[in-house]
Design a protein around this motif. Structure first.
Motif, PDB file in Angstrom:
ATOM      1  N   VAL A  30       0.850  -1.196   0.000  1.00 21.66           N
ATOM      2  CA  VAL A  30       0.000   0.000   0.000  1.00 21.66           C
ATOM      3  C   VAL A  30       0.886   1.246   0.000  1.00 21.66           C
ATOM      4  O   VAL A  30       0.675   2.179  -0.787  1.00 21.66           O
ATOM      5  N   ALA A  31       1.908   1.255   0.836  1.00 23.74           N
ATOM      6  CA  ALA A  31       2.823   2.406   0.891  1.00 23.74           C
ATOM      7  C   ALA A  31       3.535   2.603  -0.442  1.00 23.74           C
ATOM      8  O   ALA A  31       3.687   3.740  -0.909  1.00 23.74           O
ATOM      9  N   LEU A  32       3.972   1.527  -1.084  1.00 23.54           N
ATOM     10  CA  LEU A  32       4.655   1.632  -2.374  1.00 23.54           C
ATOM     11  C   LEU A  32       3.737   2.230  -3.431  1.00 23.54           C
ATOM     12  O   LEU A  32       4.110   3.174  -4.135  1.00 23.54           O
ATOM     13  N   VAL A  33       2.531   1.693  -3.560  1.00 29.43           N
ATOM     14  CA  VAL A  33       1.598   2.173  -4.584  1.00 29.43           C
ATOM     15  C   VAL A  33       1.247   3.639  -4.337  1.00 29.43           C
ATOM     16  O   VAL A  33       1.255   4.456  -5.268  1.00 29.43           O
ATOM     17  N   GLU A  34       0.964   3.981  -3.105  1.00 28.50           N
ATOM     18  CA  GLU A  34       0.629   5.374  -2.790  1.00 28.50           C
ATOM     19  C   GLU A  34       1.803   6.302  -3.110  1.00 28.50           C
ATOM     20  O   GLU A  34       1.620   7.376  -3.674  1.00 28.50           O
ATOM     21  N   SER A  35       3.024   5.883  -2.773  1.00 28.55           N
ATOM     22  CA  SER A  35       4.195   6.738  -3.006  1.00 28.55           C
ATOM     23  C   SER A  35       4.479   6.939  -4.490  1.00 28.55           C
ATOM     24  O   SER A  35       5.028   7.961  -4.884  1.00 28.55           O
ATOM     25  N   ALA A  36       4.101   5.981  -5.314  1.00 31.36           N
ATOM     26  CA  ALA A  36       4.367   6.077  -6.749  1.00 31.36           C
ATOM     27  C   ALA A  36       3.358   6.955  -7.481  1.00 31.36           C
ATOM     28  O   ALA A  36       3.657   7.468  -8.559  1.00 31.36           O
ATOM     29  N   TYR A  37       2.163   7.150  -6.904  1.00 30.87           N
ATOM     30  CA  TYR A  37       1.107   7.835  -7.642  1.00 30.87           C
ATOM     31  C   TYR A  37       0.487   9.041  -6.959  1.00 30.87           C
ATOM     32  O   TYR A  37      -0.047   9.910  -7.630  1.00 30.87           O
ATOM     33  N   GLU A  49       0.309  10.837 -10.303  1.00 36.14           N
ATOM     34  CA  GLU A  49      -1.035  11.262 -10.713  1.00 36.14           C
ATOM     35  C   GLU A  49      -1.515  12.417  -9.830  1.00 36.14           C
ATOM     36  O   GLU A  49      -2.685  12.764  -9.852  1.00 36.14           O
ATOM     37  N   ALA A  50      -0.611  12.990  -9.056  1.00 35.75           N
ATOM     38  CA  ALA A  50      -0.965  13.976  -8.039  1.00 35.75           C
ATOM     39  C   ALA A  50      -1.716  15.182  -8.600  1.00 35.75           C
ATOM     40  O   ALA A  50      -2.504  15.790  -7.888  1.00 35.75           O
ATOM     41  N   GLN A  54      -6.419  13.182  -6.329  1.00 35.64           N
ATOM     42  CA  GLN A  54      -6.001  13.289  -4.938  1.00 35.64           C
ATOM     43  C   GLN A  54      -6.579  12.079  -4.207  1.00 35.64           C
ATOM     44  O   GLN A  54      -7.268  11.262  -4.797  1.00 35.64           O
ATOM     45  N   GLY A  55      -6.319  12.000  -2.913  1.00 35.45           N
ATOM     46  CA  GLY A  55      -6.856  10.892  -2.131  1.00 35.45           C
ATOM     47  C   GLY A  55      -6.062   9.621  -2.368  1.00 35.45           C
ATOM     48  O   GLY A  55      -4.942   9.646  -2.857  1.00 35.45           O
ATOM     49  N   GLN A  56      -6.663   8.502  -2.019  1.00 40.43           N
ATOM     50  CA  GLN A  56      -5.945   7.230  -2.074  1.00 40.43           C
ATOM     51  C   GLN A  56      -5.921   6.626  -3.472  1.00 40.43           C
ATOM     52  O   GLN A  56      -6.786   6.884  -4.291  1.00 40.43           O
ATOM     53  N   GLU A 172     -14.663   7.202  -3.891  1.00 40.58           N
ATOM     54  CA  GLU A 172     -13.403   7.690  -3.332  1.00 40.58           C
ATOM     55  C   GLU A 172     -12.343   6.610  -3.198  1.00 40.58           C
ATOM     56  O   GLU A 172     -11.169   6.916  -2.993  1.00 40.58           O
ATOM     57  N   ARG A 173     -12.717   5.324  -3.349  1.00 41.39           N
ATOM     58  CA  ARG A 173     -11.709   4.265  -3.312  1.00 41.39           C
ATOM     59  C   ARG A 173     -10.717   4.403  -4.461  1.00 41.39           C
ATOM     60  O   ARG A 173      -9.614   3.869  -4.400  1.00 41.39           O
ATOM     61  N   PHE A 174     -11.092   5.116  -5.519  1.00 42.05           N
ATOM     62  CA  PHE A 174     -10.237   5.288  -6.684  1.00 42.05           C
ATOM     63  C   PHE A 174      -9.596   6.668  -6.741  1.00 42.05           C
ATOM     64  O   PHE A 174      -8.934   6.996  -7.716  1.00 42.05           O
ATOM     65  N   GLY A 175      -9.807   7.471  -5.720  1.00 39.24           N
ATOM     66  CA  GLY A 175      -9.221   8.797  -5.678  1.00 39.24           C
ATOM     67  C   GLY A 175     -10.256   9.880  -5.897  1.00 39.24           C
ATOM     68  O   GLY A 175     -11.427   9.615  -6.190  1.00 39.24           O
ATOM     69  N   LEU A 176      -9.801  11.105  -5.746  1.00 42.31           N
ATOM     70  CA  LEU A 176     -10.655  12.275  -5.894  1.00 42.31           C
ATOM     71  C   LEU A 176     -10.217  13.025  -7.149  1.00 42.31           C
ATOM     72  O   LEU A 176      -9.193  13.722  -7.141  1.00 42.31           O
ATOM     73  N   PRO A 177     -10.955  12.886  -8.245  1.00 43.17           N
ATOM     74  CA  PRO A 177     -10.563  13.506  -9.514  1.00 43.17           C
ATOM     75  C   PRO A 177     -10.452  15.021  -9.397  1.00 43.17           C
ATOM     76  O   PRO A 177     -11.274  15.679  -8.763  1.00 43.17           O
ATOM     77  N   GLN A 178      -9.430  15.574 -10.056  1.00 41.23           N
ATOM     78  CA  GLN A 178      -9.197  17.010 -10.065  1.00 41.23           C
ATOM     79  C   GLN A 178      -9.603  17.633 -11.396  1.00 41.23           C
ATOM     80  O   GLN A 178      -9.383  18.810 -11.622  1.00 41.23           O
TER      81      GLN A 178
END
Length: 194
Positions: A30-37, A49-50, A54-56, A172-178
């Protein structure tokens, strides 16, 4: 004297060791995937993808589901006992009996991006899919506004299909689109017979 032992994990040049993830790996994955995107840490690599989400990107339940689902495996690449990359492989029946593998949850530690590790991991994933399942095609979906990432996959032999699916806005499981124009496109690569 420069030795591999004196380098930081992000500077190692060892060949990665591949294995299937276990449930004990979930927090690290989880930490690896979050840190990469996601977030500022992802900006150290080029796959961030920052600016569009946003979000997870994932959560422990999502990673655990990939590890434990039938016909699925989460491949990890380790260097010196540290997980530096991962990808999901899922066996899917294709049309006309043609076996297909789905490639997803691909993440490379930001400090290791751009040095060839991603190419090594995707090549190993393709080899495993063909050997384990007889897959003749690898499928993946990529957010269409990620032109640089799509071009990277095209250089690896993937082709754009023009087949798109909408981004799951509101989940929100897929993130918060900007931005309002996100969608996924299917990319496909023919795999040689194992």
């Amino acid at each position: 004297m420069d030795t591999a032992a004196s380098r930081t994990p992000d500077e190692r040049t060892d060949e990665p060791v591949y294995r299937d993830a276990t449930e004990a790996d979930v927090p690290a994955l989880v930490a690896l995937v979050e840190s990469a995107y996601r977030g500022d840490s992802s900006r150290a690599g080029w796959t961030t993808e920052a600016d569009i989400l946003q979000g997870q990107r994932t959560d422990p339940e999502g990673v655990r589901a990939v590890i434990t689902a039938p016909g699925s495996r989460l491949l990890v690449a380790e260097e010196g006992g540290t997980i530096v990359a991962c990808c999901q492989l899922e066996h899917r029946p294709g049309e006309q009996g043609r076996e297909v593998a789905y490639f997803g949850m691909f993440a490379v530690r930001p400090g290791r991006q751009g040095g060839g590790l991603g190419r090594q991991v995707i090549a190993e994933a393709e080899r495993l899919a063909a050997a384990a399942w007889g897959a003749r095609e690898m499928h993946m979906t990529v957010i269409t506004v990620r032109e640089e990432l799509i071009a990277w996959y095209e250089r690896r032999g993937y082709r754009r299909t023009g087949s798109t699916t909408p981004f799951p806005y509101g989940d929100e499981r897929f993130g918060l689109p900007q931005r309002p124009d996100l969608e996924f496109e299917l990319l496909v690569k023919e795999l040689p017979a194992a």
